[in-house]
Design a protein around this motif. Sequence first.
Motif, PDB file in Angstrom:
ATOM      1  N   ILE A 126      60.460   9.398  41.246  1.00 46.56           N
ATOM      2  CA  ILE A 126      59.099   9.729  40.812  1.00 46.56           C
ATOM      3  C   ILE A 126      59.091  10.201  39.361  1.00 46.56           C
ATOM      4  CG2 ILE A 126      57.084  11.224  41.217  1.00 46.56           C
ATOM      5  CD1 ILE A 126      57.980  11.507  44.105  1.00 46.56           C
ATOM      6  N   ARG A 127      58.142   9.694  38.604  1.00 38.07           N
ATOM      7  CA  ARG A 127      57.808  10.263  37.291  1.00 38.07           C
ATOM      8  C   ARG A 127      56.342  10.678  37.344  1.00 38.07           C
ATOM      9  NH1 ARG A 127      58.817   7.763  31.395  1.00 38.07           N
ATOM     10  NH2 ARG A 127      60.888   8.560  31.925  1.00 38.07           N
ATOM     11  N   ALA A 128      56.068  11.893  36.899  1.00 34.62           N
ATOM     12  CA  ALA A 128      54.679  12.380  36.912  1.00 34.62           C
ATOM     13  C   ALA A 128      54.436  13.313  35.743  1.00 34.62           C
ATOM     14  CB  ALA A 128      54.384  13.080  38.231  1.00 34.62           C
ATOM     15  N   ASP A 130      61.526  18.485  32.959  1.00 36.33           N
ATOM     16  CA  ASP A 130      62.919  18.030  33.015  1.00 36.33           C
ATOM     17  C   ASP A 130      63.006  16.513  33.071  1.00 36.33           C
ATOM     18  OD1 ASP A 130      65.111  20.138  33.267  1.00 36.33           O
ATOM     19  OD2 ASP A 130      63.529  20.968  34.539  1.00 36.33           O
ATOM     20  N   HIS A 131      64.152  15.999  32.642  1.00 38.10           N
ATOM     21  CA  HIS A 131      64.436  14.566  32.740  1.00 38.10           C
ATOM     22  C   HIS A 131      65.932  14.450  33.060  1.00 38.10           C
ATOM     23  CE1 HIS A 131      64.173  10.367  32.373  1.00 38.10           C
ATOM     24  NE2 HIS A 131      63.555  10.236  31.214  1.00 38.10           N
ATOM     25  N   PRO A 132      66.279  14.761  34.327  1.00 43.13           N
ATOM     26  CA  PRO A 132      67.711  14.899  34.638  1.00 43.13           C
ATOM     27  C   PRO A 132      68.531  13.636  34.436  1.00 43.13           C
ATOM     28  CG  PRO A 132      66.356  15.020  36.643  1.00 43.13           C
ATOM     29  CD  PRO A 132      65.418  15.097  35.479  1.00 43.13           C
ATOM     30  N   PRO A 165      53.719   6.084  32.222  1.00 46.53           N
ATOM     31  CA  PRO A 165      54.407   4.884  31.735  1.00 46.53           C
ATOM     32  C   PRO A 165      55.910   5.095  31.528  1.00 46.53           C
ATOM     33  CG  PRO A 165      52.413   5.306  30.464  1.00 46.53           C
ATOM     34  CD  PRO A 165      52.628   6.508  31.331  1.00 46.53           C
ATOM     35  N   SER A 166      56.660   4.027  31.702  1.00 44.08           N
ATOM     36  CA  SER A 166      58.109   4.060  31.477  1.00 44.08           C
ATOM     37  C   SER A 166      58.614   2.640  31.284  1.00 44.08           C
ATOM     38  CB  SER A 166      58.817   4.671  32.696  1.00 44.08           C
ATOM     39  OG  SER A 166      60.206   4.457  32.623  1.00 44.08           O
ATOM     40  N   THR A 167      59.513   2.456  30.355  1.00 45.68           N
ATOM     41  CA  THR A 167      60.238   1.184  30.256  1.00 45.68           C
ATOM     42  C   THR A 167      61.673   1.378  30.734  1.00 45.68           C
ATOM     43  OG1 THR A 167      58.874   0.382  28.453  1.00 45.68           O
ATOM     44  CG2 THR A 167      61.056  -0.605  28.658  1.00 45.68           C
ATOM     45  N   ARG A 168      62.396   2.319  30.095  1.00 52.64           N
ATOM     46  CA  ARG A 168      63.817   2.489  30.384  1.00 52.64           C
ATOM     47  C   ARG A 168      64.091   3.056  31.772  1.00 52.64           C
ATOM     48  NH1 ARG A 168      63.167   2.068  25.408  1.00 52.64           N
ATOM     49  NH2 ARG A 168      61.297   3.188  25.962  1.00 52.64           N
ATOM     50  N   THR A 169      63.448   4.188  32.083  1.00 54.63           N
ATOM     51  CA  THR A 169      63.828   4.879  33.323  1.00 54.63           C
ATOM     52  C   THR A 169      63.492   4.020  34.536  1.00 54.63           C
ATOM     53  OG1 THR A 169      63.329   6.925  32.161  1.00 54.63           O
ATOM     54  CG2 THR A 169      63.641   7.084  34.533  1.00 54.63           C
ATOM     55  N   GLN A 170      62.267   3.513  34.580  1.00 59.27           N
ATOM     56  CA  GLN A 170      61.878   2.723  35.750  1.00 59.27           C
ATOM     57  C   GLN A 170      62.745   1.465  35.886  1.00 59.27           C
ATOM     58  OE1 GLN A 170      57.697   1.783  36.199  1.00 59.27           O
ATOM     59  NE2 GLN A 170      58.057   0.893  38.204  1.00 59.27           N
ATOM     60  N   HIS A 182      69.055   9.126  20.664  1.00 62.56           N
ATOM     61  CA  HIS A 182      67.597   9.240  20.812  1.00 62.56           C
ATOM     62  C   HIS A 182      67.271   8.760  22.221  1.00 62.56           C
ATOM     63  CE1 HIS A 182      63.325   8.896  20.242  1.00 62.56           C
ATOM     64  NE2 HIS A 182      63.363   8.995  18.934  1.00 62.56           N
ATOM     65  N   PRO A 183      66.479   9.514  22.976  1.00 63.83           N
ATOM     66  CA  PRO A 183      66.189   9.056  24.350  1.00 63.83           C
ATOM     67  C   PRO A 183      65.346   7.792  24.381  1.00 63.83           C
ATOM     68  CG  PRO A 183      64.906  11.021  23.809  1.00 63.83           C
ATOM     69  CD  PRO A 183      65.875  10.805  22.674  1.00 63.83           C
ATOM     70  N   ALA A 184      64.604   7.558  23.281  1.00 58.80           N
ATOM     71  CA  ALA A 184      63.686   6.419  23.186  1.00 58.80           C
ATOM     72  C   ALA A 184      62.546   6.550  24.212  1.00 58.80           C
ATOM     73  CB  ALA A 184      64.410   5.102  23.341  1.00 58.80           C
ATOM     74  N   PRO A 185      61.408   5.919  24.018  1.00 55.43           N
ATOM     75  CA  PRO A 185      61.117   5.032  22.906  1.00 55.43           C
ATOM     76  C   PRO A 185      61.108   5.806  21.583  1.00 55.43           C
ATOM     77  CG  PRO A 185      59.089   5.553  24.090  1.00 55.43           C
ATOM     78  CD  PRO A 185      60.213   6.137  24.887  1.00 55.43           C
TER      79      PRO A 185
HETATM   80  N1   CP Z   1      63.871   7.706  27.759  1.00 60.42           N
HETATM   81  C1   CP Z   1      62.877   7.395  28.622  1.00 60.42           C
HETATM   82  O1   CP Z   1      62.598   8.140  29.569  1.00 60.42           O
HETATM   83  O2   CP Z   1      62.236   6.238  28.362  1.00 60.42           O
HETATM   84  P1   CP Z   1      61.018   5.664  29.206  1.00 60.42           P
HETATM   85  O3   CP Z   1      59.852   6.607  29.012  1.00 60.42           O
HETATM   86  O4   CP Z   1      60.750   4.299  28.676  1.00 60.42           O
HETATM   87  O5   CP Z   1      61.427   5.658  30.656  1.00 60.42           O
END
Ligand code: CP
Length: 290
Positions: A97-99, A125-127, A45-50, A246-249
């Motif tokens: 890709i996020r995995a 990592d989360h570059p 799941p992702s809100t911001r990155t996607q 904060h990277p959030a969520p």
């Molecule tokens: N910061 C971050 O990666 O948020 P998401 O998980 O919502 O993409």
Amino acid sequence: MRNLYNLKSLSLDDILSILKRASEFKAGAVADFSGKIIANLFFEPSTRTQNSFIMAEKKLHMQDINLNPVVSSLQKGESLYDTVKTFAAIGVDAVVIRATENEYYKQFENKLQIPLINGGDGSGDHPTQSLLDLMTIQEEFGVFLGKKCLIVGDISHSRVANTNIEIMKRLGMEVYLAAPSVFQNQNYSYVDFDEVIGDMDVVMLLRVQHERHAEKYHTTSERYLQKYGLSKERNAKMKKDAIIMHPAPFNRGWEIDGDLCEGGKSRIFEQMSNGVFVRMAVLEYCLSGE
Ligand code: CP
């Protein structure tokens, strides 16, 4: 073409030029990648990155395809590898890709003829998150050298912490970590939150990542906030010009008092805005690169 797997594999020159380009995009620079089609393949799941990748793609006049894993052939047992190869075969120009698996991208080395941009790998990592964090710090202070950042919380499960610790140190920042013992990754040393908070330029909170815990973490939000979170009392001890990130969520009332998320020191929503410009710069870097 160029991949973006992590920041360790990028030179400081490349990182600083991505940040410069992101600032140019924020100031109104444009680029036209019409005809390019990007597949956003989020297996977690992702809100911001996607969605900020989607926004970045639209601003660059690209078209986007977004995998919905729930109605894809992953449900029939197709692997991540074959799913990604399928998108390459049908003609997309790059994949984001996020995995869940750390370093999932290694299986694609020399197997993909299009750029792969890592949108987060497990606790690895989360570059692009780190790049938007750096952009936010650079906007605030103008420099990295000598700036002090305290990263607090669930360090051992955090890909954001992993990437930020390495790149912030490489940029000459002083990085301090504070965490409950159960969340301490033994690769690092730790400080007492209350002893150092008054000396920090950046206080970066991390979410308690319940979904990654092998064993349930038993506490209450009140107890966590009081012992390890940014409460109003701790906020009052921060330097006048220090900022909260904060990277959030975020879990309001756990790692951060809910009111502080939108308080004067918070740059949390600015980080999210910067995410779009950083991702525009990363897409351009990967698609235009040698
Ligand atoms: N910061 C971050 O990666 O948020 P998401 O998980 O919502 O993409």
